[in-house]
Write an enzyme that holds these catalytic residues in place. Structure first.
Site, PDB file in Angstrom:
ATOM      1  N   TYR A   1       0.825  -1.214   0.000  1.00 17.92           N
ATOM      2  CA  TYR A   1       0.000   0.000   0.000  1.00 17.92           C
ATOM      3  C   TYR A   1       0.860   1.265   0.000  1.00 17.92           C
ATOM      4  CZ  TYR A   1      -3.842  -3.106   1.395  1.00 17.92           C
ATOM      5  OH  TYR A   1      -4.772  -4.105   1.447  1.00 17.92           O
TER       6      TYR A   1
ATOM      7  N   LYS B   1       3.914 -15.220   2.841  1.00 20.19           N
ATOM      8  CA  LYS B   1       3.873 -16.012   1.605  1.00 20.19           C
ATOM      9  C   LYS B   1       5.329 -16.251   1.200  1.00 20.19           C
ATOM     10  CE  LYS B   1       1.485 -17.806  -1.859  1.00 20.19           C
ATOM     11  NZ  LYS B   1       0.633 -18.981  -1.718  1.00 20.19           N
TER      12      LYS B   1
ATOM     13  N   ASP C   1      -2.409 -18.374   2.295  1.00 21.14           N
ATOM     14  CA  ASP C   1      -3.535 -19.135   1.745  1.00 21.14           C
ATOM     15  C   ASP C   1      -4.000 -20.193   2.746  1.00 21.14           C
ATOM     16  OD1 ASP C   1      -0.981 -20.083   1.281  1.00 21.14           O
ATOM     17  OD2 ASP C   1      -1.438 -21.042  -0.632  1.00 21.14           O
TER      18      ASP C   1
ATOM     19  N   ASP D   1      -5.137  -7.015   6.149  1.00 22.99           N
ATOM     20  CA  ASP D   1      -6.373  -6.360   5.717  1.00 22.99           C
ATOM     21  C   ASP D   1      -7.434  -7.420   5.424  1.00 22.99           C
ATOM     22  OD1 ASP D   1      -8.169  -4.530   4.756  1.00 22.99           O
ATOM     23  OD2 ASP D   1      -6.942  -3.819   3.094  1.00 22.99           O
TER      24      ASP D   1
ATOM     25  N   ASP E   1     -10.685  -8.999   8.137  1.00 24.79           N
ATOM     26  CA  ASP E   1     -12.103  -8.957   7.754  1.00 24.79           C
ATOM     27  C   ASP E   1     -12.710 -10.357   7.773  1.00 24.79           C
ATOM     28  OD1 ASP E   1     -12.307  -6.243   7.446  1.00 24.79           O
ATOM     29  OD2 ASP E   1     -13.224  -6.355   5.458  1.00 24.79           O
TER      30      ASP E   1
END
Ligand code: NAD
Length: 360
Positions: free
Chosen positions: A135, A195, A227, A251, A255
């Site tokens: 970001y 990852k 994952d 992020d 959620d």
């Protein structure tokens, strides 16, 4: 103690009013000052984070934030959209550590989309790095070239970037949180999510978290690929204690975890800097679809105020009082529409706030 009250847009003002009501009922002598932020600030001052609002937030011990955003601002250029206020506050206050608890109150286990036995009693904490990663990595490029890169190009890219000090400081935050939770009876375990099988930034992340972990021999550390972590969160969420991860993965996972608990209207969040100054807000957005109807759930914001007392204002007992009052209200069967089910009593936003005050 001084706090900045930034209600924002949509349901923001309604839910923040209830949290302020609860703080006032505690009578802790906290000075509170309000300011405009988000779309309402843009309408009045031409910017979602006006200088006076930023100054108030910077000088306060903590910020109690509602939510910002409305679809009616989607046509504005990106730098003037309400959501930029949140990014601006995170950056200016150097809020690098985001705490997102996912707690499933026993009384609400039936509201989850997972089987109640998988989520009843769930209590996990996601620690998300908030000021680095893809970001914020430079350079960025986009085919519409809003930032001036590659005009007319059909290619777009963003840069994923982390440095050792950025990873070290968030890792320390996560291990310290796990220690505090262990003292309160939790497992004392950190799961670092990355990852590393594909990304160089993730390999650095894994190496640094492992090194920092050596300084916390009382806390167990394991690593998961993102994952797999996403899958494990819906397969068996209670296996987790503290999850630490970067900005992008955090992020998404936070959620996902929030929905395990049944309602996003229940979940608080905190974003902290190294000086214990923090911004406290519900995990949900401004819910323009239900704004102004006195039906929004104010509990996430009320619980955010409890986190504020705990993390920034050093008032652990008051934080616990609020949390106990919320439990009591839920146990009495009071529910806002988002968590209402047969056999419970549906109340509005302000009635829920009043009920918490009465329970206090
Ligand atoms: P949202 O969280 O606002 O709403 C999603 C759904 O959850 C809606 O159906 C809404 O009615 C419901 N909901 C949310 N909070 C609730 C509450 N307290 N009580 C009852 N129901 C609740 O997400 P969205 O619809 O994707 O976004 C709406 C706006 O909020 C957008 O402009 C978005 O950019 C903004 N947003 C702001 C923040 C923030 O201020 N930190 C975070 C996320 C989204």
């Amino acid at each position: 103690m001084k706090i900045a009250i930034l209600p924002g847009d949509g349901i923001g003002p309604e839910i923040v009013d209830e949290a302020v009501k609860v703080l006032e009922a505690l009578d802790l002598g906290i000075e509170m000052e309000s300011a405009l932020v988000g779309g309402v600030a843009y309408q009045v001052h031409g910017h979602p984070l006006p200088p006076a609002t930023l100054k108030l937030a910077t000088e306060a011990d903590a910020v109690l934030f509602g939510a910002v955003g409305d679809w009616k601002y989607d046509q504005l250029e990106r730098s003037l959209r309400p959501e930029q206020a949140i990014l601006g506050l995170r950056k200016s206050l150097e809020l690098f550590a985001n705490f997102r608890p996912a707690i499933c109150h026993a009384a609400l286990a039936g509201a989850s989309s997972l089987r109640p036995d998988l989520v009843a009693g769930l209590d996990i904490l996601i620690v998300r790095e908030l000021t680095g990663d893809v970001y914020f990595g430079q350079p960025r490029g986009h085919r519409t070239a809003t930032d001036g890169h590659f005009p007319g190009s059909e290619e777009a890219f963003d840069t994923m970037r982390y440095s050792r000090p950025e990873i070290e400081r968030i890792a320390h935050v996560a291990f310290e949180a796990a220690q505090k939770r262990k003292a309160a009876g939790r497992a004392g375990r950190v799961t670092s999510v990355d990852k590393a099988n594909v990304l160089e930034t993730s390999q650095l992340w894994r190496d640094v978290v492992t090194q920092v972990g050596l300084q916390y021999p009382d806390i167990a550390l394991d690593h998961l690929y993102v994952d797999n972590a996403a899958m494990q969160l819906v397969r068996s969420p209670k296996q987790f204690d503290v999850i630490v991860t970067g900005n992008l993965f955090g992020d998404i996972l936070s959620d996902e975890a929030s929905m395990l608990t049944g309602s996003i209207g229940m979940l608080p969040s905190a974003s902290m800097n190294a000086r214990r100054q923090g911004l406290f807000e519900p995990s949900h957005g401004s819910a323009p679809d239900i704004a102004g109807q006195n039906i929004a759930n104010p509990l996430a914001t009320i619980l955010s105020a409890a986190m504020m007392l705990r993390f920034s204002l050093n008032h652990e007992s008051a934080a616990q009082q609020i949390e106990a009052a919320v439990q009591k209200v839920l146990a009495r069967g009071l529910r806002t529409a988002d968590i209402h089910s047969t056999g419970t009593v549906c109340v509005g936003t302000s009635q829920m706030g009043d009920a918490v005050v009465n329970a206090l």
